[in-house]
Design an enzyme around this catalytic site. Structure first.
Site, PDB file in Angstrom:
ATOM      1  N   GLU A 273      46.682  39.066  45.132  1.00 38.35           N
ATOM      2  CA  GLU A 273      45.757  38.618  46.182  1.00 38.35           C
ATOM      3  C   GLU A 273      44.491  38.001  45.612  1.00 38.35           C
ATOM      4  O   GLU A 273      43.392  38.462  45.903  1.00 38.35           O
ATOM      5  CB  GLU A 273      45.316  39.811  47.036  1.00 38.35           C
ATOM      6  CG  GLU A 273      46.382  40.561  47.740  1.00 38.35           C
ATOM      7  CD  GLU A 273      45.860  41.812  48.425  1.00 38.35           C
ATOM      8  OE1 GLU A 273      46.482  42.251  49.383  1.00 38.35           O
ATOM      9  OE2 GLU A 273      44.821  42.359  47.989  1.00 38.35           O
ATOM     10  N   PRO A 274      44.596  36.969  44.801  1.00 38.13           N
ATOM     11  CA  PRO A 274      43.376  36.400  44.238  1.00 38.13           C
ATOM     12  C   PRO A 274      42.600  35.601  45.285  1.00 38.13           C
ATOM     13  O   PRO A 274      43.200  34.954  46.143  1.00 38.13           O
ATOM     14  CB  PRO A 274      43.906  35.457  43.155  1.00 38.13           C
ATOM     15  CG  PRO A 274      45.278  35.079  43.628  1.00 38.13           C
ATOM     16  CD  PRO A 274      45.809  36.247  44.402  1.00 38.13           C
ATOM     17  N   ARG A 312      24.689  35.229  47.839  1.00 40.28           N
ATOM     18  CA  ARG A 312      25.058  35.976  46.626  1.00 40.28           C
ATOM     19  C   ARG A 312      23.873  36.280  45.700  1.00 40.28           C
ATOM     20  O   ARG A 312      23.758  37.404  45.212  1.00 40.28           O
ATOM     21  CB  ARG A 312      26.181  35.257  45.854  1.00 40.28           C
ATOM     22  CG  ARG A 312      27.450  35.028  46.705  1.00 40.28           C
ATOM     23  CD  ARG A 312      28.654  34.618  45.888  1.00 40.28           C
ATOM     24  NE  ARG A 312      29.125  35.719  45.071  1.00 40.28           N
ATOM     25  CZ  ARG A 312      28.923  35.831  43.799  1.00 40.28           C
ATOM     26  NH1 ARG A 312      28.284  34.890  43.144  1.00 40.28           N
ATOM     27  NH2 ARG A 312      29.357  36.889  43.139  1.00 40.28           N
ATOM     28  N   CYS A 347      12.163  33.040  55.514  1.00 48.47           N
ATOM     29  CA  CYS A 347      10.954  33.864  55.354  1.00 48.47           C
ATOM     30  C   CYS A 347      11.242  35.205  54.720  1.00 48.47           C
ATOM     31  O   CYS A 347      11.092  36.250  55.359  1.00 48.47           O
ATOM     32  CB  CYS A 347      10.303  34.049  56.704  1.00 48.47           C
ATOM     33  SG  CYS A 347      10.045  32.476  57.508  1.00 48.47           S
ATOM     34  N   TYR A 375      33.060  33.226  48.567  1.00 48.16           N
ATOM     35  CA  TYR A 375      32.044  34.133  49.123  1.00 48.16           C
ATOM     36  C   TYR A 375      30.705  33.426  49.294  1.00 48.16           C
ATOM     37  O   TYR A 375      29.645  34.003  49.078  1.00 48.16           O
ATOM     38  CB  TYR A 375      31.901  35.389  48.256  1.00 48.16           C
ATOM     39  CG  TYR A 375      33.231  36.064  48.033  1.00 48.16           C
ATOM     40  CD1 TYR A 375      33.880  36.695  49.084  1.00 48.16           C
ATOM     41  CD2 TYR A 375      33.874  36.033  46.800  1.00 48.16           C
ATOM     42  CE1 TYR A 375      35.125  37.281  48.907  1.00 48.16           C
ATOM     43  CE2 TYR A 375      35.122  36.620  46.616  1.00 48.16           C
ATOM     44  CZ  TYR A 375      35.734  37.235  47.677  1.00 48.16           C
ATOM     45  OH  TYR A 375      36.959  37.805  47.515  1.00 48.16           O
TER      46      TYR A 375
HETATM   47  N1  LLP Z   1      42.226  41.912  48.112  1.00 44.30           N
HETATM   48  C1  LLP Z   1      41.386  42.743  48.754  1.00 44.30           C
HETATM   49  C2  LLP Z   1      41.925  43.887  49.455  1.00 44.30           C
HETATM   50  C3  LLP Z   1      40.003  42.491  48.726  1.00 44.30           C
HETATM   51  O1  LLP Z   1      39.184  43.331  49.337  1.00 44.30           O
HETATM   52  C4  LLP Z   1      39.506  41.363  48.030  1.00 44.30           C
HETATM   53  C5  LLP Z   1      38.061  41.097  47.973  1.00 44.30           C
HETATM   54  C6  LLP Z   1      40.427  40.504  47.405  1.00 44.30           C
HETATM   55  C7  LLP Z   1      41.777  40.817  47.459  1.00 44.30           C
HETATM   56  C8  LLP Z   1      40.020  39.271  46.657  1.00 44.30           C
HETATM   57  O2  LLP Z   1      39.226  39.576  45.561  1.00 44.30           O
HETATM   58  P1  LLP Z   1      38.847  38.417  44.499  1.00 44.30           P
HETATM   59  O3  LLP Z   1      40.108  37.953  43.849  1.00 44.30           O
HETATM   60  O4  LLP Z   1      38.190  37.327  45.246  1.00 44.30           O
HETATM   61  O5  LLP Z   1      37.927  39.094  43.559  1.00 44.30           O
HETATM   62  N2  LLP Z   1      31.327  39.064  48.361  1.00 44.30           N
HETATM   63  C9  LLP Z   1      31.557  39.473  47.002  1.00 44.30           C
HETATM   64  C10 LLP Z   1      33.018  39.736  46.716  1.00 44.30           C
HETATM   65  C11 LLP Z   1      33.662  40.704  47.687  1.00 44.30           C
HETATM   66  C12 LLP Z   1      35.145  40.928  47.429  1.00 44.30           C
HETATM   67  C13 LLP Z   1      35.767  41.627  48.573  1.00 44.30           C
HETATM   68  N3  LLP Z   1      37.174  41.865  48.445  1.00 44.30           N
HETATM   69  C14 LLP Z   1      30.938  38.433  46.071  1.00 44.30           C
HETATM   70  O6  LLP Z   1      30.348  37.469  46.543  1.00 44.30           O
HETATM   71  O7  LLP Z   1      30.989  38.591  44.850  1.00 44.30           O
END
Ligand code: LLP
Length: 418
Positions: A273-274, A312, A347, A375
């Protein structure tokens, strides 16, 4: 690796000049490179080829339906967490049979809808949710496939807000309880408990924590096998880190090189799940310099993008590289000046996109905030009553508007004036 490159003094997205896009569509503007995101998808697919995985792109990273379509049309499935994401997945033309559904708080309505559509499986995060899905499936007269999301209690060594696989976090089911569920699976007559899901965090740089988590789960599978309980799916989640600054994350190849020996020839169907790995470096946020102001202790570059567009830096202290859309030399009247904070109009003192940056820019110039594909727009808001930015997808030498800029009517559209 990405396709945002300087050609001469201009920054390009694939074959399109970023400054032209800023002038044509206005700022703040999100610009995405289709080639970058597709190549990242292909990279991970290729790396795990030996187990023919289903790659479910994580919609929350960037949920624009055109971005989803670019990936779905290349064979991606989708990882979703809400009815809204399910709706987007359908709009993007994703087969329900390629959708996996996580989230610690799925409502009864959301569960019902997803069952009716026939998604591949739920990733179940608690025993109460398991009972709830079982009951709803029974009412609908269906047998539903689920995976248990196990919290393996592994430290992924990333920011604490994006750590999800430690026991003090809200995610998943602790391994002992999960074992009991498998042993007593007859208690859930309307469910096929077909798999296990893990996702230990995001922006993970080292491969070690992933492997630790995988091994922990494989040990459980072995135990269950001995009791004649067969697991079909192993969803190893997302979380692969990317380069924002000077990080040296594992490549997809390095990750698969370490993981595959444990996953191959076990008869498991592997799901990944990337999110960030695919879109993170496939997007930038383009913003215009409104004012430059200085006081004896500080210099500020005030731009027209803010924390509502890209939260972020404010939320995680995240670093995003910032570069001018047009490189200007000193001989053209610019002089390298003091370091400056790049700040938005909101602000709050937390409203910054970068701190202490050395940038040769003048008022009216455009800047690109790099690594803003994941994100970024998806976490944007209307704070300070700021309409959300427009989004553009570049395919080679053409740019397509994939989300119109909001206007003030959008801001109050759902409000009721008494
Ligand atoms: N699978 C699940 C169950 C997840 O909760 C997430 C991300 C992913 C896959 C994908 O993860 P990735 O491959 O993108 O790392 N807002 C934060 C990141 C939050 C990630 C939430 N879950 C940021 O801006 O760094």
């Amino acid at each position: 690796m990405h396709y945002f490159k300087l050609k001469g003094k201009y920054l390009y997205c694939e074959d399109v000049q970023v400054e032209d896009l800023a002038k044509r569509f206005g700022t703040p503007l999100y610009v995405y490179s289709q080639r970058t995101l597709r190549e990242h998808f292909d990279k991970i697919k290729k790396a795990f080829k030996a187990v023919s995985p289903l790659i479910c792109y994580s919609v929350k990273a960037n949920s624009n339906i055109s971005i989803l379509k670019s990936l779905v049309s290349r064979g991606a499935g989708l990882d979703i967490v809400s009815a809204g994401e399910l709706y987007r997945a359908m709009r993007a033309g994703c087969s329900p049979k390629k959708i996996v559904y996580a989230s610690v708080g799925k409502t009864a309505e959301e569960i019902k809808q997803a069952i009716k559509l026939g998604i591949l499986m739920f990733n179940v995060e608690s025993l109460s949710e398991l009972a709830q899905i079982n009951a709803i499936a029974g009412n609908l007269g269906k047998k539903v496939d689920v995976a248990l999301r196990i919290n393996p209690d592994i430290n992924p060594k990333t920011h604490k807000y994006i750590t999800t696989g430690r026991k003090e976090t809200k995610f998943g089911i602790e391994i002992g309880s999960a074992r009991k569920v498998f042993l007593k699976r007859d208690n859930y007559p309307n469910l096929n408990i077909v798999g296990v899901h893990i996702h230990i965090g995001s922006q993970i740089i080292q491969v070690g924590p992933f492997i630790k988590a995988i091994k922990k789960i494989l040990k459980l599978f072995k135990e269950l096998n001995k009791k004649n309980i067969k697991i079909t799916y192993f969803n190893i989640g997302g979380g692969l880190g990317i380069i924002y600054d000077r990080e040296k994350p594992q490549t997809a190849q390095e990750f698969s090189g370490k993981a595959l020996p444990f996953l191959k020839e076990k008869g498991l169907k592997i799901i990944l799940e990337p999110g960030r790995f695919i879109v993170g470096n496939a997007g930038i946020l383009v913003t215009k310099v409104l004012y430059i102001k200085e006081n004896p202790s500080k210099r500020f570059i005030v731009v027209d993008a803010a924390m509502n567009d890209l939260i972020r830096p404010a939320l995680y202290g995240a670093y995003h590289k910032i570069v001018p859309a047009k490189k200007v030399t000193r001989s053209q009247g610019y002089k390298v000046t003091r370091k400056a904070d790049v700040v938005g109009p909101v602000c709050e003192s937390g409203d910054f996109l970068g701190k202490d940056r050395k940038l040769d820019v003048a008022e009216g110039d455009f800047l690109a905030v790099m690594g803003a594909g994941a994100y970024s727009f998806s976490m944007s808001s209307n704070y300070n009553s700021r309409p959300k930015a427009a989004e553009v997808l570049v395919k080679k030498n053409r740019a397509y508007l994939i989300r119109k800029r909001e206007d003030c009517r959008d801001l109050v559209g759902k409000e009721i004036l008494l």
